[in-house]
Design a protein around this motif. Structure first.
Motif, PDB file in Angstrom:
ATOM      1  N   ASP A 105       0.729  -1.062  -0.039  1.00 45.00           N
ATOM      2  CA  ASP A 105      -0.075   0.037  -0.017  1.00 45.00           C
ATOM      3  C   ASP A 105       0.847   1.431   0.032  1.00 45.00           C
ATOM      4  N   ILE A 106       2.193   1.119   0.573  1.00 46.72           N
ATOM      5  CA  ILE A 106       2.952   2.255   0.528  1.00 46.72           C
ATOM      6  C   ILE A 106       3.429   2.756  -0.961  1.00 46.72           C
ATOM      7  N   ASP A 107       3.272   4.013  -1.121  1.00 48.63           N
ATOM      8  CA  ASP A 107       3.859   4.890  -2.531  1.00 48.63           C
ATOM      9  C   ASP A 107       5.042   5.485  -2.245  1.00 48.63           C
ATOM     10  N   VAL A 108       5.446   6.055  -1.174  1.00 47.06           N
ATOM     11  CA  VAL A 108       6.581   6.635  -0.781  1.00 47.06           C
ATOM     12  C   VAL A 108       7.097   6.245   0.559  1.00 47.06           C
ATOM     13  N   LEU A 109       8.490   5.922   0.562  1.00 52.23           N
ATOM     14  CA  LEU A 109       8.861   5.693   1.759  1.00 52.23           C
ATOM     15  C   LEU A 109      10.408   6.508   1.876  1.00 52.23           C
TER      16      LEU A 109
ATOM     17  N   ARG B 184       6.323  -2.544  -3.532  1.00 62.74           N
ATOM     18  CA  ARG B 184       6.128  -2.518  -5.027  1.00 62.74           C
ATOM     19  C   ARG B 184       7.190  -2.039  -5.572  1.00 62.74           C
ATOM     20  N   GLN B 185       7.508  -2.441  -7.000  1.00 67.47           N
ATOM     21  CA  GLN B 185       8.655  -1.928  -7.954  1.00 67.47           C
ATOM     22  C   GLN B 185       8.391  -0.488  -8.009  1.00 67.47           C
ATOM     23  N   GLY B 186       7.507   0.185  -8.157  1.00 69.74           N
ATOM     24  CA  GLY B 186       7.192   1.536  -8.528  1.00 69.74           C
ATOM     25  C   GLY B 186       7.266   2.240  -7.250  1.00 69.74           C
ATOM     26  N   ILE B 187       7.636   2.003  -5.905  1.00 62.33           N
ATOM     27  CA  ILE B 187       7.611   2.755  -4.821  1.00 62.33           C
ATOM     28  C   ILE B 187       8.749   3.823  -4.881  1.00 62.33           C
ATOM     29  N   LYS B 188       8.348   4.865  -4.255  1.00 63.70           N
ATOM     30  CA  LYS B 188       9.478   6.070  -4.208  1.00 63.70           C
ATOM     31  C   LYS B 188      10.371   5.864  -2.987  1.00 63.70           C
TER      32      LYS B 188
ATOM     33  N   ILE C 231       6.671  15.574  -2.282  1.00 66.97           N
ATOM     34  CA  ILE C 231       6.484  14.640  -3.173  1.00 66.97           C
ATOM     35  C   ILE C 231       4.996  14.330  -3.446  1.00 66.97           C
ATOM     36  N   LEU C 232       3.953  14.298  -2.321  1.00 66.36           N
ATOM     37  CA  LEU C 232       2.744  14.032  -2.568  1.00 66.36           C
ATOM     38  C   LEU C 232       2.010  14.905  -3.343  1.00 66.36           C
ATOM     39  N   LYS C 233       2.537  16.222  -3.434  1.00 62.93           N
ATOM     40  CA  LYS C 233       1.886  17.079  -4.253  1.00 62.93           C
ATOM     41  C   LYS C 233       1.742  16.841  -5.667  1.00 62.93           C
ATOM     42  N   SER C 234       2.730  15.882  -6.023  1.00 59.05           N
ATOM     43  CA  SER C 234       2.839  15.600  -7.525  1.00 59.05           C
ATOM     44  C   SER C 234       2.715  14.017  -7.753  1.00 59.05           C
ATOM     45  N   HIS C 235       2.339  13.370  -6.733  1.00 57.13           N
ATOM     46  CA  HIS C 235       1.586  11.888  -6.851  1.00 57.13           C
ATOM     47  C   HIS C 235       0.256  11.868  -5.905  1.00 57.13           C
TER      48      HIS C 235
END
Length: 335
Positions: A25-29, A53-57, A79-83
């Motif tokens: 569930d995590i998109d940015v770490l 996930r492979q696409g995690i930032k 970062i969340l401003k653009s994601h």
């Protein structure tokens, strides 16, 4: 590496349980630790261990000192401003063995006595449904620094001593430079959040100071931040530092209490301490819906980062979870 396993892994797993999330569930770490910089990086270690996930930032922040956790929140916000529709996790710690100084230089030995082990995990999200479960909304972030000034830059500096041992040397002007960094942060943040009358009073005092004779003892007006902020989480770099920051902000003993009690119970946990302070306020049931909390992170560089949060729902049951569960009733103490 064993300290990472002991401290950060349980914190991350506990965060997932409390927020009903899974690693995918995590998109940015973002993981911050000043002195421990392994290869692969700390954030990569988490991605690998938990099958993210492979696409995690994923990002690892090092060398940013006690301000790193607040800085990581500011970074996550940007970062969340653009994601859109994303979830970010910030993990903060300080791995102590790698920062140990074995030499004899007094100004470098101080660091060995300053810090204690600790870690925190913070989840922030810009998903619409997050409003139903989130405790706080991030209103303001502000970063200021004085690395352009040599006196400030070298006030806390990693170098070798005459015997070849590496350590952080603390100069006598450290508190002075930290104060200058804090004042510049206060000035900018005040212009953003203070009511108009406070801005006028502060502006007039600046003008008087500039027009006054150089030998004049005219003091600057200290803005009343308590007119807009109800709770303060200050740097826990020591009792004198807490008192000095409190003096700069014209705070009372109750305002400095979270920092002083955190210092007494857990010591200085570097960037993690800000969250232990917030965790002190919650079980005390002091944070009400609509209240604003100011977290102030200060670190080497020197730099200062302010986070202003607003509590967006009633908080209950916090005394039964968190780091203060077994000791909260013993505090506050007289210090």
């Amino acid at each position: 590496m064993s300290e990472v396993h002991m401290v950060l892994f349980p914190v991350f797993e506990d965060l997932l349980v409390k927020t009903n999330r899974t690693p995918p569930d995590i998109d940015v770490l973002i993981v911050n630790c000043s002195r421990f910089c392994p290869v692969p990086s700390l954030s990569s270690i988490f991605v690998n261990k938990y099958g993210m996930r492979q696409g995690i930032k994923n990002y690892t922040i090092s060398g940013m000192g006690c301000s790193a956790s607040a800085l990581a929140i500011d970074m996550a916000k940007n970062i969340l401003k653009s994601h859109k529709n994303s979830v970010a996790v910030v993990l903060s710690t300080e791995i102590l063995p790698t920062g140990w100084y074995p030499g004899k230089e007094p100004s470098m030995l101080v660091i060995n006595c300053l810090f204690r082990m600790g870690a925190t995990g913070i989840l922030i999200s810009n998903k619409k449904e997050a409003k139903n479960t989130a405790k706080y909304e991030l209103l303001n972030t502000l970063r200021t620094q004085r690395a352009f000034n040599d006196k400030g830059y070298f006030s806390a500096y990693l170098e070798e001593d005459s015997d070849g041992f590496t350590g952080v040397k603390l100069k006598r002007n450290l508190l002075e430079e930290a104060g200058e960094t804090l004042r510049s942060n206060i000035a900018v943040l005040g212009s953003q959040i203070l009511p108009f009358t406070e801005k006028i009073l502060y502006g007039v005092s600046i003008l008087k100071k500039k027009l006054a004779d150089k030998k004049s003892t005219t003091e600057m007006y200290v803005p009343n931040f308590k007119s807009v902020i109800q709770h303060f989480c200050l740097p826990t770099s020591g009792k004198p530092v807490i008192k000095e920051v409190g003096k700069e902000l014209n705070l009372g003993e109750s305002d400095m209490e979270p920092a002083l009690m955190t210092l007494h119970r857990f010591g200085n946990q570097s960037s993690s301490s800000l969250w232990y302070e917030l965790a002190y306020l919650e079980p005390k049931e002091r944070v009400k819906k609509g209240d604003k909390v100011w977290q102030l992170g200060m670190g080497s560089g020197p730099k200062c980062i302010s986070l202003v949060w607003e509590c967006i729902r009633p908080l209950s049951g916090e005394a039964q979870r968190g780091p203060w569960t077994e000791t909260i009733d013993r505090y506050p103490l007289n210090m």
